[in-house]
Design a protein around this motif. Structure first.
Motif, short mmCIF file in Angstrom:
data_model
loop_
_atom_site.label_atom_id
_atom_site.label_comp_id
_atom_site.label_asym_id
_atom_site.label_seq_id
_atom_site.Cartn_x
_atom_site.Cartn_y
_atom_site.Cartn_z
N ASP A 14 -14.95 19.45 -50.39
CA ASP A 14 -13.77 20.25 -50.06
C ASP A 14 -13.09 20.67 -51.36
O ASP A 14 -12.76 19.85 -52.21
N SER A 25 -9.91 21.79 -45.28
CA SER A 25 -9.84 20.34 -45.09
C SER A 25 -9.88 19.99 -43.60
O SER A 25 -10.51 19.00 -43.20
N THR A 68 -4.72 20.72 -51.16
CA THR A 68 -5.87 20.13 -51.86
C THR A 68 -5.87 20.62 -53.31
O THR A 68 -5.94 21.82 -53.56
N ARG A 125 -6.90 15.25 -46.10
CA ARG A 125 -5.48 15.52 -45.83
C ARG A 125 -5.28 17.00 -45.56
O ARG A 125 -5.85 17.85 -46.25
MG LIG Z 1 -7.25 21.53 -48.20
#
Ligand SMILES: [Mg+2]
Ligand SMILES: Nc1nc2c(ncn2[C@@H]2O[C@H](COP(=O)(O)OP(=O)(O)OP(=O)(O)O)[C@@H](O)[C@H]2O)c(=O)[nH]1
Length: 339
Positions: free
Chosen positions: A180, A143, A164, A156
């Motif tokens: 992502d 990320s 995530t 984030r």
């Molecule tokens: Mg992540």
């Protein structure tokens, strides 16, 4: 996903890795290495030299760590890492004090914004623009990379693994998508969650027609781990083009980084769908990001749009840098002679 790790390796590589494992299993405590034995020259000379090191490891019962220490790096490679400011430097005696630096022309990607998150296959957005997927073990910096590549804070990030938890789609100015994914190999994630993510990622990789490339992120401190190999085997099986990226390079000394790069490059040398060029970067310091930006633009056929005069600027900047490096080295040599 439970694909055998060793299936991914080929002939000599498998032998090399098996021998390294054997040397590890045969008890590292009984070290028979003599302190005087020579280091084996390795860098830039492909598999043969890795075999030499492995042979040495077998005969002297060295651990992986000791084998790693025996690798020797080509000073030219270290210079290249130095130029791109990849890898950390030891303070004090080994620190290079320089009055010049490579002024790398910046490659700018458009800002990204989040536009879809998917926890089930039916939530995948409509296939439209070329996509680049980002995968890797939890906490490897996926990320963070999305943010740093495009100078945004859309994704984030956390220092705790497992943040995530869905596939996140980001659009870059309606030119391409960055995707992502949740990380694999996260031991503390609830088993249910792991069971859910892996088939989701697998479905994405198998079914997504607009997927141009998958970037497999590896922590430069650790290299390829067993679950990375499983994932790479899946990518090979599904004929998905992928590329390995060593991240967090700021946390590894540049000599070790050169060695890690060599070992990773050799392991993927013959993988069918892996782009042979293993990239290195530090999302924290920005080193290596321009190279990856260029790679992404070319992958998405956007080179012409974004890289118009870049090549020319790069050639000039590099010529200036090498000229200064030569002066620096000549001065240092002359100083040494005088002492
Ligand atoms: Mg992540
Ligand atoms: N030193 C250093 N730290 C980094 C780098 N890239 C990421 N990090 C840190 O690594 C931690 C994890 O980053 P994330 O981007 O959340 O990792 P992730 O792979 O998305 O993790 P999951 O979502 O849990 O799979 C954060 O604390 C980042 O600041 C880097 O290049 N260098």
């Amino acid at each position: 996903m439970a694909l055998s790790a060793s299936r991914h390796l080929h002939g000599q590589q498998r032998l090399a890795v098996q021998a390294i494992n054997t040397s590890r299993n045969s008890g590292n405590t009984q070290l028979m290495a003599s302190r005087t034995s020579k280091a084996v020259p390795v860098f830039n000379t492909s598999v043969k030299t890795l075999q030499e090191v492995v042979k040495l490891g077998k005969s002297e019962e060295l651990s992986n760590r000791q084998l790693f220490a025996r690798l020797q790096v080509d000073p030219k490679t270290v210079d290249r890492l130095d130029m791109l400011r990849l890898g950390s430097e030891k303070q004090g005696r080994f620190e290079r004090k320089k009055w010049f630096r490579y002024e790398e022309p910046e490659v700018k990607l458009p800002h990204v914004s989040f536009f879809a998150g998917a926890q089930v296959v039916s939530s995948f957005p409509h296939e439209s623009l070329p996509e680049v997927g980002i995968v890797g073990r939890s906490n490897v910096g996926k990320s963070t990379l999305v943010n740093q590549l495009c100078g945004s804070s859309a994704a984030r990030v956390s220092d705790k693994p497992g943040l995530t938890q869905q596939i996140n789609f980001y659009t870059a100015d309606n030119d391409f998508h960055l995707v992502d994914m949740p990380g694999y190999g996260f031991a503390y994630a609830k088993e249910d969650a792991q069971k859910h993510w892996l088939p989701l990622i697998e479905s994405y990789i198998r079914e997504r027609k607009t997927l141009r490339r998958v970037l497999v992120l590896l922590d430069a401190r650790h290299g390829i781990k067993a679950n990375d190999r499983e994932f790479m085997a899946l990518l090979d099986l599904t004929h998905t083009k992928y590329q390995l990226i060593l991240t967090k390079c700021d946390l590894v000394h540049r000599i070790d980084l050169a060695k890690r790069h060599l070992l990773v490059s050799q392991e993927v040398d013959k993988a069918r769908n892996c782009i042979p060029r293993v990239m290195m970067l530090s999302a924290k310091h920005g080193a290596g990001l321009n190279e990856l930006r260029k790679e992404i633009l070319h992958t998405c056929s956007l080179g012409q749009k974004y890289l118009g005069t870049h090549k020319k600027k790069e050639t000039i900047a590099q010529a200036e840098y090498f000229e200064q490096l030569k002066v620096y080295k000549d001065t240092a040599r002359a100083k040494k002679r005088r002492q």
